[in-house]
Design a protein around this motif. Structure first.
Motif, PDB file in Angstrom:
ATOM      1  N   GLU A   1      57.975 -78.995  51.248  1.00  0.00           N
ATOM      2  CA  GLU A   1      56.584 -79.017  51.691  1.00  0.00           C
ATOM      3  C   GLU A   1      55.682 -79.462  50.554  1.00  0.00           C
ATOM      4  O   GLU A   1      56.047 -79.400  49.396  1.00  0.00           O
ATOM      5  CB  GLU A   1      56.152 -77.613  52.140  1.00  0.00           C
ATOM      6  CG  GLU A   1      56.945 -77.050  53.296  1.00  0.00           C
ATOM      7  CD  GLU A   1      58.089 -76.158  52.845  1.00  0.00           C
ATOM      8  OE1 GLU A   1      58.367 -76.128  51.629  1.00  0.00           O
ATOM      9  OE2 GLU A   1      58.697 -75.513  53.700  1.00  0.00           O
ATOM     10  N   ASP A   2      54.465 -79.854  50.917  1.00  0.00           N
ATOM     11  CA  ASP A   2      53.442 -80.084  49.922  1.00  0.00           C
ATOM     12  C   ASP A   2      52.815 -78.729  49.586  1.00  0.00           C
ATOM     13  O   ASP A   2      53.039 -77.740  50.282  1.00  0.00           O
ATOM     14  CB  ASP A   2      52.390 -81.062  50.469  1.00  0.00           C
ATOM     15  CG  ASP A   2      51.683 -81.812  49.346  1.00  0.00           C
ATOM     16  OD1 ASP A   2      51.765 -81.339  48.199  1.00  0.00           O
ATOM     17  OD2 ASP A   2      51.068 -82.846  49.627  1.00  0.00           O
ATOM     18  N   ARG A   3      51.971 -78.692  48.542  1.00  0.00           N
ATOM     19  CA  ARG A   3      51.392 -77.422  48.097  1.00  0.00           C
ATOM     20  C   ARG A   3      50.755 -76.637  49.237  1.00  0.00           C
ATOM     21  O   ARG A   3      51.022 -75.450  49.430  1.00  0.00           O
ATOM     22  CB  ARG A   3      50.311 -77.691  47.038  1.00  0.00           C
ATOM     23  CG  ARG A   3      50.826 -77.891  45.669  1.00  0.00           C
ATOM     24  CD  ARG A   3      51.629 -76.699  45.245  1.00  0.00           C
ATOM     25  NE  ARG A   3      50.801 -75.659  44.704  1.00  0.00           N
ATOM     26  CZ  ARG A   3      50.667 -75.409  43.425  1.00  0.00           C
ATOM     27  NH1 ARG A   3      51.326 -76.124  42.549  1.00  0.00           N
ATOM     28  NH2 ARG A   3      49.906 -74.431  43.005  1.00  0.00           N
ATOM     29  N   PHE A   4      49.891 -77.294  50.014  1.00  0.00           N
ATOM     30  CA  PHE A   4      49.143 -76.566  51.041  1.00  0.00           C
ATOM     31  C   PHE A   4      50.001 -76.152  52.225  1.00  0.00           C
ATOM     32  O   PHE A   4      49.601 -75.333  53.028  1.00  0.00           O
ATOM     33  CB  PHE A   4      47.947 -77.411  51.504  1.00  0.00           C
ATOM     34  CG  PHE A   4      48.337 -78.696  52.187  1.00  0.00           C
ATOM     35  CD1 PHE A   4      48.508 -78.734  53.551  1.00  0.00           C
ATOM     36  CD2 PHE A   4      48.552 -79.854  51.446  1.00  0.00           C
ATOM     37  CE1 PHE A   4      48.861 -79.915  54.175  1.00  0.00           C
ATOM     38  CE2 PHE A   4      48.901 -81.030  52.065  1.00  0.00           C
ATOM     39  CZ  PHE A   4      49.065 -81.067  53.435  1.00  0.00           C
ATOM     40  N   GLU A   5      51.208 -76.727  52.310  1.00  0.00           N
ATOM     41  CA  GLU A   5      52.070 -76.375  53.452  1.00  0.00           C
ATOM     42  C   GLU A   5      53.059 -75.284  53.110  1.00  0.00           C
ATOM     43  O   GLU A   5      53.749 -74.783  53.990  1.00  0.00           O
ATOM     44  CB  GLU A   5      52.864 -77.603  53.903  1.00  0.00           C
ATOM     45  CG  GLU A   5      52.033 -78.784  54.316  1.00  0.00           C
ATOM     46  CD  GLU A   5      52.850 -80.056  54.376  1.00  0.00           C
ATOM     47  OE1 GLU A   5      52.756 -80.758  55.370  1.00  0.00           O
ATOM     48  OE2 GLU A   5      53.598 -80.331  53.421  1.00  0.00           O
ATOM     49  N   MET A   6      53.196 -74.956  51.826  1.00  0.00           N
ATOM     50  CA  MET A   6      54.233 -73.981  51.430  1.00  0.00           C
ATOM     51  C   MET A   6      54.046 -72.661  52.160  1.00  0.00           C
ATOM     52  O   MET A   6      52.940 -72.136  52.218  1.00  0.00           O
ATOM     53  CB  MET A   6      54.173 -73.743  49.923  1.00  0.00           C
ATOM     54  CG  MET A   6      54.760 -74.868  49.114  1.00  0.00           C
ATOM     55  SD  MET A   6      54.475 -74.633  47.348  1.00  0.00           S
ATOM     56  CE  MET A   6      55.568 -73.279  47.002  1.00  0.00           C
ATOM     57  N   PRO A   7      55.126 -72.115  52.723  1.00  0.00           N
ATOM     58  CA  PRO A   7      54.976 -70.863  53.467  1.00  0.00           C
ATOM     59  C   PRO A   7      54.668 -69.658  52.572  1.00  0.00           C
ATOM     60  O   PRO A   7      54.165 -68.654  53.052  1.00  0.00           O
ATOM     61  CB  PRO A   7      56.328 -70.675  54.163  1.00  0.00           C
ATOM     62  CG  PRO A   7      57.157 -71.858  53.835  1.00  0.00           C
ATOM     63  CD  PRO A   7      56.483 -72.666  52.779  1.00  0.00           C
ATOM     64  N   ALA A   8      54.957 -69.740  51.294  1.00  0.00           N
ATOM     65  CA  ALA A   8      54.679 -68.611  50.398  1.00  0.00           C
ATOM     66  C   ALA A   8      53.173 -68.375  50.337  1.00  0.00           C
ATOM     67  O   ALA A   8      52.385 -69.298  50.495  1.00  0.00           O
ATOM     68  CB  ALA A   8      55.221 -68.897  49.008  1.00  0.00           C
ATOM     69  N   SER A   9      52.782 -67.115  50.100  1.00  0.00           N
ATOM     70  CA  SER A   9      51.353 -66.828  50.075  1.00  0.00           C
ATOM     71  C   SER A   9      50.746 -67.362  48.779  1.00  0.00           C
ATOM     72  O   SER A   9      51.388 -67.355  47.727  1.00  0.00           O
ATOM     73  CB  SER A   9      51.111 -65.332  50.218  1.00  0.00           C
ATOM     74  OG  SER A   9      51.758 -64.651  49.193  1.00  0.00           O
ATOM     75  N   PRO A  10      49.501 -67.827  48.827  1.00  0.00           N
ATOM     76  CA  PRO A  10      48.883 -68.471  47.663  1.00  0.00           C
ATOM     77  C   PRO A  10      48.874 -67.579  46.423  1.00  0.00           C
ATOM     78  O   PRO A  10      49.074 -68.063  45.307  1.00  0.00           O
ATOM     79  CB  PRO A  10      47.450 -68.742  48.138  1.00  0.00           C
ATOM     80  CG  PRO A  10      47.524 -68.740  49.616  1.00  0.00           C
ATOM     81  CD  PRO A  10      48.622 -67.818  49.998  1.00  0.00           C
ATOM     82  N   GLY A  11      48.671 -66.270  46.633  1.00  0.00           N
ATOM     83  CA  GLY A  11      48.649 -65.354  45.496  1.00  0.00           C
ATOM     84  C   GLY A  11      49.978 -65.332  44.767  1.00  0.00           C
ATOM     85  O   GLY A  11      50.047 -65.324  43.530  1.00  0.00           O
ATOM     86  N   GLU A  12      51.065 -65.333  45.544  1.00  0.00           N
ATOM     87  CA  GLU A  12      52.405 -65.310  44.950  1.00  0.00           C
ATOM     88  C   GLU A  12      52.680 -66.606  44.188  1.00  0.00           C
ATOM     89  O   GLU A  12      53.267 -66.596  43.108  1.00  0.00           O
ATOM     90  CB  GLU A  12      53.454 -65.143  46.055  1.00  0.00           C
ATOM     91  CG  GLU A  12      53.505 -63.752  46.623  1.00  0.00           C
ATOM     92  CD  GLU A  12      54.203 -62.796  45.671  1.00  0.00           C
ATOM     93  OE1 GLU A  12      55.375 -63.019  45.339  1.00  0.00           O
ATOM     94  OE2 GLU A  12      53.548 -61.841  45.238  1.00  0.00           O
ATOM     95  N   ILE A  13      52.257 -67.730  44.745  1.00  0.00           N
ATOM     96  CA  ILE A  13      52.484 -69.022  44.090  1.00  0.00           C
ATOM     97  C   ILE A  13      51.730 -69.053  42.758  1.00  0.00           C
ATOM     98  O   ILE A  13      52.267 -69.455  41.727  1.00  0.00           O
ATOM     99  CB  ILE A  13      52.019 -70.181  45.004  1.00  0.00           C
ATOM    100  CG1 ILE A  13      52.849 -70.201  46.290  1.00  0.00           C
ATOM    101  CG2 ILE A  13      52.137 -71.510  44.288  1.00  0.00           C
ATOM    102  CD1 ILE A  13      52.358 -71.175  47.338  1.00  0.00           C
ATOM    103  N   GLN A  14      50.499 -68.547  42.800  1.00  0.00           N
ATOM    104  CA  GLN A  14      49.686 -68.519  41.582  1.00  0.00           C
ATOM    105  C   GLN A  14      50.373 -67.647  40.526  1.00  0.00           C
ATOM    106  O   GLN A  14      50.491 -68.038  39.363  1.00  0.00           O
ATOM    107  CB  GLN A  14      48.303 -67.964  41.933  1.00  0.00           C
ATOM    108  CG  GLN A  14      47.310 -67.981  40.796  1.00  0.00           C
ATOM    109  CD  GLN A  14      47.107 -69.384  40.244  1.00  0.00           C
ATOM    110  OE1 GLN A  14      46.886 -70.323  41.006  1.00  0.00           O
ATOM    111  NE2 GLN A  14      47.218 -69.544  38.928  1.00  0.00           N
TER     112      GLN A  14
END
Lengths: 310, 662
Positions: free
Chosen positions: B447-460
Motif C-alpha cells: 500500500e501507499d502511506r495513506f492506504e496502510m491498514p496500520a493506525s497512524p499513531g503506530e506508524i509514527q
C-alpha cells in the motif's frame, strides 16, 4: 455578559426578591404597595378577585396588568427571577435531587404533563366564581411562602404546611410544581408565548451536546431550534448544493464549511429562539452551552446578538 | 484516438470538491479518490455515492466500478454519516422544495409519508412496522408520473443496498452515532462492548476509581486491557468534542482509573473485585468455550455471571490468546491481562490450557458433555506469500515470531530484518525486532502511506524508533544458502481503486527488481482461522470463517461462534463485543428467556455530573518513553496520564449524555 455571570445575576435577583417579598414588604407579593395608590399584584389573585366580586375593579386590574406587561416583554421572568417559591426550589435543588435519586428505583411516573396546569388554572378560576372569593390564594405556595414569615409576623396557621407539602412534590421531578401544576405560571404562559425579548442559542454551531436540555429545570428542549434549522427548506437547499445535507448532524463540519454557507446558517439560526410559553428565562441553557462558552473564551465576552436580542 | 473527456462534479465528503474532466475508461471511484483527492476525513471510509443530486440514486458497487459514460454529479457520503438520516433530509427537501419537481399525486403522497416515517426512524418512536410501511412507500411507482417518481429514488436505492442499516434503526440503533435520540451518548453507542463511557468518566471524576473500573468491567471484562490497546477506538469517531478540537482520549482515562484503583486497593487484583460483578445464581447448565482469547474469555465472564458453569479450553498453556501471545509487552503489560483473566477465573470459570480442539478434545465430545459450545478460535494462522524461498529458515510467520518473544522474551533476528506487511501486526513485529537488537528494520507493504491498514499513531511510533517504511513494494523471492540471506524486491503498480479507496490488486513491476540483504524475514500479511479438528464435525463454514448466518448460532444446534473466527474483527474490544453477544445468545438458547445483566452503577451518571466547567484545552498528550531509550527495553512505551492531565482531559467532555436520565 458572560454566561456564568448570568447565573450569578439570577441568584442575586432571587435573593433580593425573596427578602423583599417574604420579609420586608408589607402586604406580601400578592399585592405589594409601590407607593401611593400604585400596587403590584398577582395577576391570578386579581383575576380571582374580579371573578369573585363579579365586577371590574379598575385599580386592581391595572396593578395585575403590570406583571403581565413584564411577561409580554421578557417572558416568564417572574418564575425564574422573582417567584420566592421558585427560588426556594432552586436553592434546595441538591437535597431534593438526592431524594429524587433515592426514589429512582420506585414506580416510574410520567409527570411531565405541562398541559395539566392550564386545567388547574381553569379550576382555580371556577372555584373563585363559585365561592365568591380567591379560594386558591389560601393554599397558594407562592403566597404562603411570602406570608409565612416576615416583618408582618409569623404565621402558624394550617397554610404553613403548604410549602413543605408542595416542595415534597419536587422529589418526583425538578420544578414539578412550576412545570405541571402552577396556575400563576399557566396564566403567565398564555402571554409569555408572545414575548418580545427572545433567548437565542447558537443553533447553527450547535454541537448537539444536550447540555442545555439537561440544564433546563422546566424540562424544555432548548436545542429544538437546531432541529428546525436542519429541515428548513432554504438551509436544506444550500446544504444539498454544497453536497453535505447532514452537515448540521456531523461533529466539526460547521466549522469547516465555507463562509457563505455559515453566514446563511447563522442568519437562519438568528430567526429561531428557544423561548416559548414554558421558558422561565433562567438562562441556564445559555450558561451551560459550550459553544457560547467557547466563543466567550475567544472574544472575552459573549456576542450579545448570539444570546439575547429584542 | 483521443476520446472526449466526461465532466464529473464531485461534492460532499471529499478533499477537493469540484468539477473534473474524467478520461474515458475512468470510473466513479477514480473521480472520488484520484480527481477529488479522496475522503475529507481519513477516519472514515466511503459509505455511498449519490448520483444525480437529491432526486438521484445511490450507486451500487458495480456502477461505481463501471467506466463513466455520461456527465454525472456525485455526492460522496462517508461512514460518519447515518444513511437513514441522510435519506430523511433528502426526503424533507424533495417534499418541500419544489425546484421544478411536480411529480404525481401518488409519489407526492409517498414522499410525505416517507418523510414522516424516516423522521420517526431517527427517534425513539421508531418501530419495526415503520420499516415495513417505508418499504411499501418506497415501492410506489407510477409510469404516468411526469417526473418518473424520481423523488423516491434515493430511498428505494438505499433500501436495496443497506436495508440492514434501516432495520437497525427500527430496532433503535444508529451505527454512525448520529441520531442522538436513539442513544445514551455517541461513545457508548459506538463501543462494541457497550461500555457506559460517560458513567466511567463521571465516576473517575468523582474519585470513585474502583467503581469506575467496575462499571467498565460490567460491560467489558478487558476494560483495562482496552485502556492500553484500543487503537482508534470506535467511541471517538463521532465524539461531540470533535465540534471544537479532538475527541476525548477515553482509553487513557480507563487506564488512569485502573492505575488509581490499583494504588488505592493495594494491587490490581483487589481493585478488580467488586460487589456488582458476581457469579449468578446457579442454573445447572454447562457451557464449553474453545479458545481463551478476548472473545472466549469475555463470553465466559458473562455466562458465569448469568449462572452457568463454564470451562474454557485453549491450546496454549497460558490463556489470553492474542492479548498474551500477540500484543507485545511494550504496548500491553502482561500483568494487566493476567489480572483481568484472574478476575474472570474468580467468577468460577475453569480455564484448561494446553487442550487443543482436534488434538486433545473433539467438538463432538464437547457437544455430548456440555449443554452448549462456543467456538472462539480466533485467527491463529499467519497467511503466507506463496513465493519462492518462503520455506527457508529465517523466514518466520509473524505470529510464530511474536509468540516466541512472548514465551521466551528473546529471538535471534540478526542485524537486518525485513517485515512484509502494512498492518498493526507488522508494526508490532517491526518494533519488537528493533527491541531485540536489529539495527536495520524495513517494513515493506504494497500500500501507499495513506492506504496502510496500520493506525497512524503506530506508524509514527515505529518511524520514531528508526524503522524504515518502504511503501508500494513487494518481495518476489527469498534467497540464501541454508538460511535466508536476501530478498528480491520490486516496486509495484497499484491496481484500480476499490470501494475502500485502496488500489487493489497491485501488479509487481518485475523488471525493476532489486536485491536486498536481510538476516531475517518476517511475514505479517494477515491471519486466518485454523479449522483443525472441525473438518469432519459437519460445521458449515464459509471460505475463511465459521458460518453464522444471523447472530452467533452456527449450523449445528447448540454450537455458537464468536470472535475473529466468525468474521474479521481485528481488535480486542470488537472481540469482547462479539463474545458478549454470543454469551447472551447462548443464555437465550439455554434458558429460553432474554435475560440481561444490570449494574446499579450503569446509566446513572453523565460526564457533566457536578459543576460543569468549560475547558478550552486540546486533547492531552500521552507521555511516552524517549524513542532512543525505548528501543532497548520492553517496558510500556506509553507512560499513562498524570493526575493533572487526566483531570483536564475529563473536563474536556462537553457531551451531556443522557446518563442518569434513561
Amino acid at each position: 455578559m458572560k454566561p456564568r455571570q448570568l447565573k450569578i445575576a439570577r441568584t442575586a435577583s432571587q435573593i433580593v426578591f425573596f427578602l423583599l417579598l417574604a420579609a420586608l414588604l408589607v402586604g406580601t407579593f400578592c399585592s405589594v404597595s409601590l407607593g401611593g395608590d400604585y400596587y403590584l399584584s398577582c395577576p391570578l389573585g386579581v383575576l380571582q378577585l374580579t371573578l369573585g366580586a363579579r365586577e371590574m375593579l379598575v385599580g386592581a386590574v391595572v396593578s395585575g396588568l403590570l406583571l403581565i406587561g413584564l411577561t409580554l416583554l421578557l417572558g416568564r421572568v417572574f418564575c425564574g427571577w422573582i417567584c420566592p417559591f421558585g427560588a426556594l426550589t432552586d436553592w434546595l435543588r441538591k437535597p431534593l435531587a438526592r431524594c429524587r435519586a433515592a426514589r429512582a428505583d420506585g414506580p416510574a411516573l410520567h409527570p411531565d404533563n405541562k398541559v395539566l396546569k392550564y386545567g388547574v388554572l381553569g379550576g382555580v378560576l371556577l372555584a373563585a366564581g363559585i365561592f365568591r372569593s380567591p379560594a386558591f390564594c389560601t393554599i397558594c405556595p407562592v403566597g404562603t411562602t411570602c406570608r409565612t414569615a416576615g416583618l408582618q409576623g409569623v404565621n402558624f396557621g394550617l397554610e404553613t404546611a403548604t410549602v413543605p407539602l408542595i416542595l415534597s412534590l419536587e422529589t418526583v421531578n425538578r420544578r414539578f410544581w412550576c412545570k405541571v401544576l402552577c396556575p400563576i405560571g399557566a396564566l403567565l404562559a398564555v402571554f409569555a408565548r408572545f414575548r418580545l425579548a427572545k433567548i437565542r442559542l447558537p443553533f447553527a454551531a450547535c454541537a448537539g451536546c444536550n447540555r442545555c436540555e439537561q440544564a433546563c429545570a422546566m424540562g424544555n428542549s432548548p436545542r429544538q431550534g437546531h432541529e428546525c434549522l436542519k429541515t428548513d427548506p432554504t438551509v436544506l437547499q444550500a446544504l444539498i448544493e454544497y453536497g453535505v445535507p447532514d452537515l448540521l448532524d456531523r461533529p466539526g463540519q460547521y466549522e469547516r464549511a465555507p463562509q457563505p454557507l455559515r453566514d446563511l446558517l447563522d442568519a437562519k439560526a438568528g430567526s429561531l429562539s428557544v423561548s416559548g410559553a414554558e421558558c422561565t428565562s433562567c438562562y441556564s441553557c445559555v450558561a451551560a452551552c459550550p459553544v457560547l462558552n467557547r466563543q466567550a473564551d475567544k472574544s472575552g465576552a459573549v456576542d450579545q446578538s448570539a444570546q439575547i436580542s429584542a | 484516438m483521443a476520446q472526449e473527456d466526461i465532466r464529473v462534479t464531485v461534492k460532499g465528503q471529499v478533499q477537493k470538491p469540484g468539477t473534473y474532466a474524467a478520461k474515458a475508461g475512468e470510473n466513479m471511484l477514480d473521480a472520488v479518490f484520484a480527481h477529488a483527492g479522496g475522503l475529507a476525513d481519513s477516519r472514515f471510509s466511503l459509505r455511498a455515492v449519490l448520483v444525480g443530486g437529491a432526486r438521484g440514486h445511490f450507486a451500487a458497487a458495480d456502477e461505481l466500478a463501471a467506466p463513466l459514460t455520461s456527465p454525472a454529479e456525485l455526492m460522496v457520503v462517508d461512514s460518519g454519516s447515518c444513511l437513514v438520516n441522510f435519506v430523511r433530509l433528502l426526503f424533507a427537501y424533495n417534499k418541500t422544495v419544489q425546484a421544478g419537481y411536480g411529480g404525481c399525486p401518488a409519489c407526492r403522497g409517498a414522499l410525505a409519508a416517507g418523510a414522516r416515517l424516516l423522521a420517526r426512524l431517527c427517534t425513539p418512536l421508531r418501530s419495526a412496522a415503520d420499516l415495513t410501511e417505508l418499504e411499501r412507500q418506497a415501492g410506489v411507482a407510477n409510469p404516468a408520473c411526469p417526473d418518473q417518481c424520481s423523488g423516491l429514488k434515493p430511498l428505494a436505492s438505499a433500501l436495496d443496498q443497506w436495508r440492514e442499516e434501516f432495520a437497525e434503526h427500527a430496532a433503535g440503533h444508529c451505527r454512525a452515532s448520529i441520531c442522538a435520540e436513539l442513544m445514551l451518548s455517541p461513545c457508548n453507542n459506538a463501543c462494541p462492548a457497550d461500555v457506559d463511557l460517560p458513567g466511567t468518566i463521571a465516576l473517575t471524576q468523582l474519585g470513585r476509581y474502583t467503581d469506575a473500573v467496575a462499571l467498565g468491567r460490567h460491560d467489558n471484562p478487558f476494560f483495562l486491557t482496552c485502556g492500553h490497546v484500543c487503537e482508534e477506538p470506535p467511541c471517538q469517531k463521532n465524539c461531540k468534542r470533535l465540534n471544537f478540537d479532538d475527541a476525548i482520549y477515553s482509553q487513557s482515562l480507563h487506564r488512569y482509573a485502573g492505575e488509581k484503583a490499583a494504588r488505592a486497593a493495594g494491587g490490581l487484583g483487589k481493585a478488580l473485585t467488586h460487589d456488582t460483578i458476581r457469579p449468578g445464581t446457579k442454573s445447572g447448565r454447562k457451557v464449553a468455550v474453545a479458545g481463551a482469547g478476548p472473545a472466549g474469555l469475555a463470553a465466559a465472564h458473562f455466562l458465569a455471571r448469568l449462572g452457568h458453569k463454564v470451562v474454557v479450553y485453549d491450546r496454549n498453556p497460558k490463556p489470553g490468546g492474542m492479548m498474551t501471545y500477540g500484543i507485545p509487552a511494550y504496548r500491553l503489560p502482561p500483568a494487566t491481562v493476567e489480572a483481568e483473566i484472574a478476575a474472570i477465573a474468580a467468577l468460577g470459570v475453569e480455564i484448561r490450557g494446553g487442550c487443543a480442539l482436534g488434538r486433545n478434545i473433539t467438538l463432538s465430545r464437547l457437544r455430548e458433555e456440555y449443554d452448549a459450545v462456543l467456538l472462539a478460535l480466533g485467527n491463529g494462522k499467519s497467511r503466507s506469500l506463496g513465493i519462492p524461498g518462503e520455506d527457508l529458515p529465517g523466514v518466520i510467520p509473524a505470529l510464530d515470531f511474536l509468540r516466541q518473544v512472548a514465551d521466551t522474551g528473546a529471538a535471534e533476528v540478526g542485524r537486518r530484518v525485513l517485515v512484509v506487511g502494512g498492518g498493526n501486526v507488522a508494526v508490532d513485529v517491526a518494533r519488537t525486532a528493533r527491541r531485540l537488537g536489529a539495527e536495520h528494520v524495513v517494513m515493506m507493504c504494497v500500500e501507499d502511506r495513506f492506504e496502510m491498514p496500520a493506525s497512524p499513531g503506530e506508524i509514527q511510533a515505529a518511524e520514531d524508533e528508526g524503522i524504515t517504511i518502504s511503501v508500494l513494494a513487494v518481495p518476489l523471492a527469498f534467497s540464501g544458502d541454508g538460511r535466508v540471506a536476501g530478498a528480491l524486491c520490486t516496486a509495484i503498480k497499484p491496481g484500480p481503486y476499490d470501494v475502500l479507496g485502496r488500489r487493489w490488486p497491485p501488479a509487481p513491476l518485475r523488471e525493476a527488481g532489486r536485491d536486498e540483504e536481510y538476516d531475517t524475514v518476517i511475514i505479517a500479511i494477515g491471519q486466518m482461522t485454523e479449522f483443525d479438528g472441525l473438518e469432519d464435525s459437519g460445521l458449515a463454514c464459509t471460505k475463511v470463517f465459521i458460518a453464522c448466518p444471523d447472530g452467533h448460532a452456527t449450523s449445528l444446534p447448540g454450537v455458537f461462534a464468536a470472535g475473529d473466527c466468525a468474521g474479521a474483527l481485528n481488535s480486542v474490544v470488537k472481540a469482547v463485543g462479539s463474545g458478549k453477544a454470543a454469551a447472551f445468545a447462548i443464555d437465550r438458547f439455554l434458558t429460553g428467556a432474554g435475560r440481561k445483566l444490570n449494574s446499579p452503577l450503569r446509566s446513572k451518571l453523565g460526564c457533566s455530573e457536578g459543576e460543569y466547567a468549560w475547558a478550552a484545552a486540546r486533547r492531552a498528550r500521552m507521555p511516552e518513553q524517549d524513542p532512543a531509550v525505548r528501543v532497548g527495553n520492553f517496558a510500556p512505551v506509553e507512560l499513562g496520564l498524570d493526575d493533572s492531565r487526566a483531570a483536564a482531559e475529563m473536563l474536556r467532555c462537553i457531551c451531556a449524555a443522557k446518563g442518569g436520565r434513561q
